[in-house]
Write a protein that holds these residues in place. Sequence first.
Motif, short mmCIF file in Angstrom:
data_model
loop_
_atom_site.label_atom_id
_atom_site.label_comp_id
_atom_site.label_asym_id
_atom_site.label_seq_id
_atom_site.Cartn_x
_atom_site.Cartn_y
_atom_site.Cartn_z
N LYS A 126 0.84 -1.21 0.00
CA LYS A 126 0.00 0.00 0.00
C LYS A 126 0.87 1.25 0.00
CE LYS A 126 -4.14 -1.82 2.19
NZ LYS A 126 -4.97 -1.85 3.41
N TRP A 127 1.94 1.22 0.77
CA TRP A 127 2.87 2.35 0.85
C TRP A 127 3.50 2.62 -0.51
CZ3 TRP A 127 8.49 2.51 1.20
CH2 TRP A 127 9.00 3.70 1.73
N TYR A 128 3.90 1.55 -1.18
CA TYR A 128 4.49 1.67 -2.52
C TYR A 128 3.43 1.91 -3.59
CZ TYR A 128 9.17 -0.22 -1.32
OH TYR A 128 10.44 -0.42 -0.84
N GLU A 129 2.20 1.51 -3.33
CA GLU A 129 1.13 1.51 -4.32
C GLU A 129 1.50 0.63 -5.51
OE1 GLU A 129 0.39 5.65 -5.19
OE2 GLU A 129 -0.61 5.96 -3.27
N LYS A 130 2.05 -0.56 -5.18
CA LYS A 130 2.50 -1.48 -6.23
C LYS A 130 2.53 -2.90 -5.69
CE LYS A 130 5.84 -1.98 -9.89
NZ LYS A 130 5.00 -1.98 -11.05
N ASP A 131 2.19 -3.85 -6.55
CA ASP A 131 2.30 -5.26 -6.23
C ASP A 131 3.74 -5.68 -6.46
OD1 ASP A 131 2.18 -8.01 -5.99
OD2 ASP A 131 0.64 -8.29 -7.52
N LEU A 132 4.42 -6.07 -5.39
CA LEU A 132 5.84 -6.37 -5.48
C LEU A 132 6.15 -7.62 -6.29
CD1 LEU A 132 6.86 -5.45 -1.83
CD2 LEU A 132 7.18 -4.09 -3.91
N SER A 133 5.20 -8.50 -6.44
CA SER A 133 5.45 -9.74 -7.19
C SER A 133 5.68 -9.49 -8.68
CB SER A 133 4.30 -10.73 -7.01
OG SER A 133 3.12 -10.23 -7.60
N GLU A 134 5.41 -8.28 -9.14
CA GLU A 134 5.58 -7.94 -10.56
C GLU A 134 7.04 -7.77 -10.96
OE1 GLU A 134 3.18 -4.49 -11.37
OE2 GLU A 134 1.34 -5.51 -10.74
N PHE A 135 7.94 -7.56 -10.01
CA PHE A 135 9.35 -7.34 -10.34
C PHE A 135 10.01 -8.65 -10.75
CE2 PHE A 135 8.42 -3.60 -7.81
CZ PHE A 135 9.02 -2.62 -8.57
N THR A 136 10.89 -8.55 -11.76
CA THR A 136 11.55 -9.74 -12.27
C THR A 136 13.07 -9.66 -12.29
OG1 THR A 136 11.35 -8.92 -14.54
CG2 THR A 136 9.57 -10.37 -13.73
N ASN A 137 13.64 -8.52 -11.87
CA ASN A 137 15.10 -8.44 -11.84
C ASN A 137 15.57 -7.45 -10.77
OD1 ASN A 137 15.76 -5.72 -13.11
ND2 ASN A 137 14.49 -6.63 -14.72
N VAL A 138 16.81 -7.61 -10.38
CA VAL A 138 17.41 -6.83 -9.30
C VAL A 138 17.48 -5.35 -9.63
CG1 VAL A 138 19.56 -6.47 -8.00
CG2 VAL A 138 18.78 -8.78 -8.47
N ASP A 139 17.90 -5.02 -10.85
CA ASP A 139 18.08 -3.61 -11.20
C ASP A 139 16.79 -2.81 -11.11
OD1 ASP A 139 20.79 -4.04 -11.65
OD2 ASP A 139 20.51 -4.43 -13.79
N ASP A 140 15.71 -3.36 -11.65
CA ASP A 140 14.43 -2.66 -11.59
C ASP A 140 13.95 -2.50 -10.15
OD1 ASP A 140 14.43 -2.46 -14.33
OD2 ASP A 140 12.96 -4.08 -14.65
N LEU A 141 14.09 -3.55 -9.36
CA LEU A 141 13.64 -3.48 -7.97
C LEU A 141 14.49 -2.50 -7.16
CD1 LEU A 141 11.69 -4.44 -5.82
CD2 LEU A 141 13.18 -6.41 -5.42
N ASN A 142 15.80 -2.53 -7.35
CA ASN A 142 16.67 -1.57 -6.64
C ASN A 142 16.34 -0.14 -7.00
OD1 ASN A 142 18.40 -2.89 -4.82
ND2 ASN A 142 19.72 -3.59 -6.47
N SER A 143 16.13 0.13 -8.28
CA SER A 143 15.78 1.50 -8.70
C SER A 143 14.47 1.95 -8.07
CB SER A 143 15.65 1.57 -10.22
OG SER A 143 16.87 1.31 -10.84
N PHE A 144 13.51 1.06 -8.06
CA PHE A 144 12.20 1.37 -7.48
C PHE A 144 12.34 1.68 -5.99
CE2 PHE A 144 8.31 -0.18 -5.37
CZ PHE A 144 7.39 0.65 -5.96
N ILE A 145 13.04 0.83 -5.26
CA ILE A 145 13.22 1.02 -3.81
C ILE A 145 13.92 2.34 -3.52
CG2 ILE A 145 14.39 0.14 -1.76
CD1 ILE A 145 14.03 -2.70 -2.95
N GLN A 146 14.97 2.64 -4.27
CA GLN A 146 15.77 3.84 -4.00
C GLN A 146 14.97 5.12 -4.17
OE1 GLN A 146 18.58 3.60 -2.33
NE2 GLN A 146 18.18 1.42 -2.52
N GLU A 147 14.00 5.12 -5.06
CA GLU A 147 13.14 6.29 -5.21
C GLU A 147 12.42 6.61 -3.91
OE1 GLU A 147 10.39 6.19 -8.52
OE2 GLU A 147 11.88 5.18 -9.77
#
Length: 161
Positions: A126-147
Amino acid sequence: MWRMTKISMLPLLILLILNGCNAINANDNDIFQYKDSYVGDNSAVGNIVSQLPEGKHLNGFELKTNEEPYGIILNYQGIATGDYKKIAINNATFIFTLIHNVEWVTFNFNNEDNEEYNVTKEKLQKWYEKDLSEFTNVDDLNSFIQEYLQDDSKVNQYFEQ
């Protein structure tokens, strides 16, 4: 004789090169190889949490699988300094992305204040407003988290809700 030695060394050289390439691949620990693991898979959970930030300071973990919702307790020790809230959010995000049925994670930081942070999958998504299961690689997830981790007030907001 010299020519014969050179010819016999060629297969050895090829084997060494191929073995070197194989060793490089073996050390390339792509944490996403554990995607869709289950909280009851002790080996997968251990591999995931050891690869996360401050994994070298992990002093054990517990899997809570006797009753739903399933969870994980992570105990850290020896982290000299750090923003424990950001570590908790970052690592929980990876855990919720990779482990299919985990619903909560408790982070115990055995520092001078003995800080403890509880993160739930539902609240974090809810905080992210995103379903985390959609991520498929480290780079995309790291970029998302860092924002999200760049804004200290947003990080504090998660724990104040």
